[in-house]
Design an enzyme around this catalytic site. Structure first.
Site, mmCIF file in Angstrom:
data_model
loop_
_atom_site.group_PDB
_atom_site.id
_atom_site.type_symbol
_atom_site.label_atom_id
_atom_site.label_comp_id
_atom_site.label_asym_id
_atom_site.label_seq_id
_atom_site.Cartn_x
_atom_site.Cartn_y
_atom_site.Cartn_z
ATOM 1 C CE LYS A 180 30.589 -52.414 3.996
ATOM 2 N NZ LYS A 180 31.692 -52.395 4.959
ATOM 3 C CD GLU A 225 38.750 -47.790 7.334
ATOM 4 O OE1 GLU A 225 38.737 -48.963 6.922
ATOM 5 O OE2 GLU A 225 37.717 -47.099 7.431
#
Length: 423
Positions: A180, A225
């Site tokens: 990723k 977040e």
């Protein structure tokens, strides 16, 4: 080699916290136009202004240097704090570079802090600031003041070039180089009149109440977040990875269901959760990681979200900045494996992130604090007479990622800040 630029107040500094009872004035309306510092969610948190001290630091030991600087300053501070709650007494705000070695991280000790927790409000004053006139409410009408027309321009890469970078990343993932990588893009905006951070913060907080609205040294935004919160020995984090757009009516429900069922998004999310948990385990006795993420719904997008909780091991002396340094950058903003993803970002992204996607938040003298990730944000650059800002958005690229869909995801994320700019 670590380098630092700082302003140090000689001798003892005095810090006084005064309870203000249940005063309910919205915190963000207290900010002045210049030097605004903020960390607010659902009306609670901290706002601050003035500059009693400052540290700018870069290099491999940047966060250790910052931790030592803050510990030394606290040791030289005479504190009168009858509350003793997280965020009262001495506080430093920090905005940490995405690349802590190459980038510059900024820490600011404000002269005045106004805090609110569980309905209790207080003001903390450092040095000679006069708390009698330090807290001055400004009109919420600043949020409605027009900044005129907006002109947008591509940042480092235009949309097609950025899609090409995504396609290259997908090919390298397919070849087994990495699992990723998070690729971001920037967008420049210039207004007719100088940008007032108060307008932007008030609008962001109104539209995104479940995010943390932040401002440190010209970087401001509303992040969903939470990288790390430390309260005593308790550690909390909210990990987000995997995103879907919003829709209208039945289409919105379908998009939410598709996100919950998406193998691609769950794989992207798992990399982020695992990277955080693996980094924290050496410091904690207990770590609770949800078996499955929940769907977090925001006005413009949905995310897969996992709330991770732990308790720092008794006897472990690591402070919050050391913990932040251990976990950052997680796979949520970098990729997996970390070192390979960071290298690929440098090769494909075409820009210096600066403090975008780096930790941002605050730390008090007891070691309590909160740091989120600087997402859904913009940097007020000071260019064009204070009329220009640099907006950022990124997304996680994994096997099967589609460049056009990823571009649309960045546009949805950029829209969060654009809505605060536009009349």
């Amino acid at each position: 080699m670590t380098t630092a630029a700082l302003s140090t107040t000689a001798g003892k500094a005095a810090v006084t916290t005064t309870p203000l009872g249940t005063r309910r004035t919205p915190l963000l309306t207290l900010l002045p136009r210049d030097g605004a510092l903020a960390w607010v969610r659902r009306g609670e948190g901290l706002v601050a202004w003035g500059e009693a001290d400052r540290l700018e630091v870069t290099g491999p030991g940047a966060l250790a240097e910052a931790a030592a600087w803050w510990a030394d300053r606290c040791a030289r501070t005479v504190v009168d704090d009858p509350l003793g709650v997280p965020g009262s007494g001495p506080v430093v705000f920090g905005s940490i570079a995405f690349d802590t070695v190459a980038g510059t991280s900024v820490f600011v000790v404000p002269e005045v802090v106004v805090g609110r927790r569980d309905g209790q409000t207080w003001v903390t004053v450092t040095g000679d600031a006069d708390d009698h006139h330090a807290v001055v409410e400004t009109s919420p009408q600043h949020a409605a003041t027009s900044i005129g027309r907006l002109a947008y321009a591509d940042g480092a890469l235009d949309p097609m070039a950025w899609c090409g970078a995504v396609a290259t990343a997908v090919a390298r993932i397919g070849a087994g180089e990495l699992d990723k990588v998070v690729l971001a893009r920037d967008l420049l905006v210039t207004a007719d009149r100088p940008l007032d951070p108060r307008r932007l913060l008030l609008r962001l907080a109104e539209r995104f109440p479940d995010t943390w609205t932040f401002a440190v040294d010209g970087l401001l935004g509303a992040t969903p977040e939470l990288l790390l919160r430390r309260t005593g020995r308790d550690i909390d984090s909210r990990v987000l990875a995997g995103t879907a757009p919003r829709g209208a009516g039945a289409a919105d429900d379908r998009l939410a269901a598709d996100l919950q069922a998406s193998a691609k998004d769950h794989a992207e999310h798992a990399y982020a959760v695992d990277s955080l948990a693996d980094a924290l385990r050496p410091y904690v006795d207990e770590l609770v990681v949800p078996a499955q993420p929940e769907v977090l719904t925001l006005p413009n997008v949905r995310h897969l979200a996992s709330d991770v909780r732990g308790r720092q091991r008794d006897g472990d002396a690591a402070g919050l900045l050391e913990l932040v340094g251990a976990v950052h950058p997680t796979a949520a903003v970098c990729g997996s494996p970390r070192a390979t993803a960071a290298r690929v970002i440098g090769e494909l992204e075409g820009m210096d992130r600066g403090r975008y996607a780096g930790p941002v938040g605050w730390l008090d003298s007891r070691g309590d604090g909160e740091f989120g990730l600087a997402l859904r944000c913009a940097e007020l650059t000071g260019a064009e007479g204070g009329r220009q800002a640099r907006l950022f958005a990124g997304c996680g690229i994994v096997a099967g990622s589609d460049p056009i869909a990823e571009l649309a995801e960045t546009q949805a994320k950029l829209a969060a800040f654009q809505a605060a700019l536009e009349d």
